[in-house]
Scaffold this motif. Sequence first.
Motif, short mmCIF file in Angstrom:
data_model
loop_
_atom_site.label_atom_id
_atom_site.label_comp_id
_atom_site.label_asym_id
_atom_site.label_seq_id
_atom_site.Cartn_x
_atom_site.Cartn_y
_atom_site.Cartn_z
N LEU A 1 18.68 -22.54 79.68
CA LEU A 1 20.15 -21.58 80.17
C LEU A 1 21.15 -21.05 79.36
O LEU A 1 22.01 -20.08 79.02
N THR A 2 20.24 -21.00 78.22
CA THR A 2 20.24 -20.18 76.78
C THR A 2 19.54 -19.72 76.41
O THR A 2 18.47 -19.53 76.08
N ASN B 1 19.38 -19.07 84.83
CA ASN B 1 20.25 -19.44 85.67
C ASN B 1 19.95 -19.10 86.73
O ASN B 1 20.62 -19.63 87.51
N GLN C 1 19.73 -28.93 83.30
CA GLN C 1 19.78 -29.24 81.58
C GLN C 1 19.08 -28.26 80.72
O GLN C 1 18.16 -27.81 82.10
N ASP C 2 19.68 -27.56 79.45
CA ASP C 2 19.17 -26.47 79.02
C ASP C 2 17.41 -26.84 78.44
O ASP C 2 18.26 -28.14 77.28
N GLU D 1 15.99 -24.31 76.60
CA GLU D 1 16.13 -23.47 76.26
C GLU D 1 14.56 -22.35 75.59
O GLU D 1 13.92 -21.55 75.10
N ASP E 1 12.19 -24.11 75.40
CA ASP E 1 11.43 -24.14 73.85
C ASP E 1 9.56 -25.13 74.54
O ASP E 1 10.19 -26.32 75.79
N SER E 2 8.72 -25.22 73.95
CA SER E 2 7.21 -25.74 75.08
C SER E 2 6.96 -26.93 73.65
O SER E 2 6.47 -27.60 74.30
N LYS F 1 12.03 -29.70 72.68
CA LYS F 1 13.75 -30.00 72.44
C LYS F 1 13.00 -29.49 74.64
O LYS F 1 14.38 -29.64 75.72
N ASN G 1 13.28 -33.90 75.20
CA ASN G 1 15.02 -33.78 75.01
C ASN G 1 15.71 -33.36 76.56
O ASN G 1 16.58 -34.41 77.07
N ALA G 2 15.82 -31.85 76.99
CA ALA G 2 16.47 -32.62 78.35
C ALA G 2 15.73 -32.92 79.68
O ALA G 2 16.41 -33.43 80.17
N TYR G 3 14.33 -33.42 79.18
CA TYR G 3 13.63 -33.76 80.59
C TYR G 3 14.78 -35.80 80.27
O TYR G 3 14.96 -36.42 81.44
N THR H 1 17.10 -36.13 78.74
CA THR H 1 18.72 -36.76 79.46
C THR H 1 18.82 -36.39 80.88
O THR H 1 19.62 -37.65 81.44
#
Lengths: 378, 360
Positions: free
Chosen positions: A36-37, A45, A72-73, A75, A77-78, A81, A84-86, A88
Motif C-alpha cells: 500500500l506504500t 491499492n 495491511q501493507d 511494502e 517486501d519478501s 515485513k 509482519n503484515a500477515y 497483524t
Amino acid sequence: MKKSLALILALTLVFALAAPAAFADGTFKIGGQGPLTGGAAIYGNAVMNAAQIAVDEINASDSAIKFEFQAQDDEADSGDKAINAYNTLMDWGMQILLGPVTSGSGITVAAQAYDERTFLLTPSGSSVDLIADKDNAFQVCFTDPNQGIASADYFADNFAGAKVAVIYRNDDAYSQGIRDTFVKEAEAKGVSVVYEGTFTDATSTDFNVQLTAARDAGADLLFLPIYYTPASVILQQANQMGYKPTFFGVDGMDGILTVENFDTSLAEGVYLLTPFSADAEDARTQAFVAEYQKRYGEIPNQFAADGYDAVYIIKAALEAANCTPDMSPADICEAVIPVMTTLKVDGVTGEGMTWAATGEVSKAPMAIVIKDGAYVTP
Amino acid sequence: MNMKRYFKDARADLLTYAGVIIAFLVISAMKGNGMLNRSQTGLLVPICCYIVMAVSLNLTVGILGDLSLGHAGFMSVGAFSGVITAMGLMNVIPSAPMRLALAMVVGALCAAIVGFLVGIPVLRLNGDYLAIVTLAFGEIIKELITCLIVGVDSKGLHVIFNVNGSKTANDLTLLDGGRIIIKGAQGATGTKTIATFTAGFILIMITLVIVQNLVRSRHGRAIMAVRDNRIAADSVGIPVTKYKMMAFVTSASLAGAAGALFGLNYSNLAAAKFDFNTSILVLVFVVLGGLGNIWGSIIATVILYILPEALRGFSTYRMLIYAIVLIVVMLTTNNPILKNYFASLRSKFGKNSEKEASAS
C-alpha cells in the motif's frame, strides 16, 4: 539500574498493547495483504480498492454471507515485513487471506500460511513458487508459465517467422517464470528467439545495451514479460534510437497508459496479454468499472479486476463448503480446499473460471492491442 | 586507567548484561503465558538480529570511528552462507538447534573472511572516502549473491555462478530428491525456518560479551586511540591498520551471525533485501542510540523496529508518520537543554560513566 528499568518498561508498554484474536459473529473476516506504500503501491491499492467494492456489494445484497475486510501493507517486501503484515491480520482474526498481491511476499507468506492452515487466494501473485506444493494457496491470475506458453502460442499463430528478442528482469520471480516457459514453448513451436537480455530492479533505468543488442540480432518482435514501469523506459529508449519492433507484453504491461510523464503515443500498437479489458461490453464489467471510477476516479486496471473477482470467488467457495463465520481459519481452510476444484465462477477477468488442485486457475487469456489510447481486440 | 574507572566500566557492562537477561526473561514469560499476539511474537527474532547488527555496526562507526555504509552486505553473506549450511546439512544433522548454531558459526566465518578482504582496500581510506567505498562493496556483495544458484542432492552441493543471467535452477541438474537452496536473484526459497527467540537472545549475549570485552581491553583502547587521533596513535607506535582491521572484521562476523539467524527465520529471502536501505536503517539505529553507546543501540533498535508496526493504525500514512517521528526524535535527542537535563539526572544518581560522556 535506571536504564534497564527503562528498557523493560518500554518493552512491556509495547507488548502490552496486545489485543486477543477474536472471531466476529455473523461475518467472515477477509484480510487483504499487499503493497500500500512504496514503488509497487499501485498494485496493492488497486486490489484493495476493488476488493472493498466487492465486499460492500455483497454486504448490501441479500447474500447470507457477509464480510468484514481489512487491508495491511507489506511494502512488497519478501522478508520480515511480509510476515509482519500477515501476523497483524491473523491477530485481527482473519479467516481467509486475500493476497498477497505480489509474488515475492506471496512465496514467503504462503509457506507460513501452509504450515498454519490458513486458506489464501492471491489475486495477482502469479509465481508458480507461490502455489507449489501448497494445497491451501490458489490464484485468480494466470501463473507465469501459462502466460509464457500462451504468448509463445500466440506468436506461432499470429507472427509466423518473426525473430523474437526477450528482455526480462531476472531478479523477479514473475518475469523469470514467464521467460522460462516462453523460451521452452517457443522452441517447441518453432518460434525463433534471437536475443535474450536481462536486467534487475537496480538497472531498470537504462536499456540501451539490451535494445542495441536486440536490434543487431535482427529482432522484429520484442517480448517484454515485465511490469509496465521499466517497459515505459524501454519504449522511450527504443523510440529514441529509432528501433521499431512490435512490442508484446503480458499482464504486467497493463497500466502502461497510466505512467506519469510518459508519451502514451509510444504505446500505440503495443500488444499485451490480459484477462481483463475495461472496455468489455458485458454488464458485470461495465458495472464494476463504473463503480470503481465513481469511487476512485480512475479506470480500474487488471489488478483491481483480480481483486474484485477474488472476493466473489471466496464467497462462492464459502457457500459451496457450507462454512459458518464461527469456524476457525484452519477449519475453513480444510473445508474450502476440496470444493475449490469443483467451483465454476464467472467474473470480470473471465467466464467460467475453474481451478486445478495445484491452485492454478484456468481461463482464456486474451491478447489485445493498444489503439488510440485504448485497448482493442486485434 | 585507575581502579575507580575500571569498576565503573565493569558495573555498566554488568548492567547491560543484566538488562538484556531480564528483558529476555520477561518477554519469554509473557510469551509462555500467551500475552504476546502473533505479530509481536513474529517481531522477536528480527529484533534480535537487528540488535546484533546495530551493536556490531556501533563497533565500526562508534568505537572505531569509521562510517560504514555496507553493513547489510555482511549480513547478506552470513544469511546466505547460513541458509546453505542449514539446508545442506538437513539430512546429516537432524537436530535443528545444532544446525542453527552451526549455520550462525559458518555465517560469521564467511562474513569475517569477506570483511577481511573488503577491509584490505577499504581501511586504507578515511572519512567520507571510506564511507563511499563500503557502500560500493555492500552493493557488490548484493550483486554477486544475486548471481548465485545453489542446490543440494545426494551427491553434494551444486553451485552455479550465473554471471550473464542465462542460467536457471534447472541447470543445476539435481538428482531426484535434490533441493534448490538459492535460486539466483529470487534468493533462498523453501528454507526450513529454524530460528528461535532463544537463539537470538544467546547471539545478543555473545555479541555483547565480544564487543564490551574488546572495548575494555588493551586492543579496544588502541582502537579508540585510532578513532580519536590517528596521527597521534600512529606516532606512539600503535599499528593503525591492524587495529582497524580487528574492529572491522569483528563487526563483519557478528553481522554475519545475525544474518544467518535472520535468513533462517524466513522461508523466502532475496538478496535484494540486504540493500543500501538496510545498511542505512541499521546506521539510523546506531546514530539514534548514540555513537559508541551499546545500550543506546539496543534500545533504539527495539523502538525503531517496532514503531512502523505500531503505526499500522495510520494505514497508508504510516511510513510518513514514521519519518516524522524519526526527525522529531533526532532533533530532541540532540537538543542541548534536554541533554543537560539528562546529564544532571545522571550525575544525581552518580552513574555518569565516562564512556557515555565521551560518546555523546
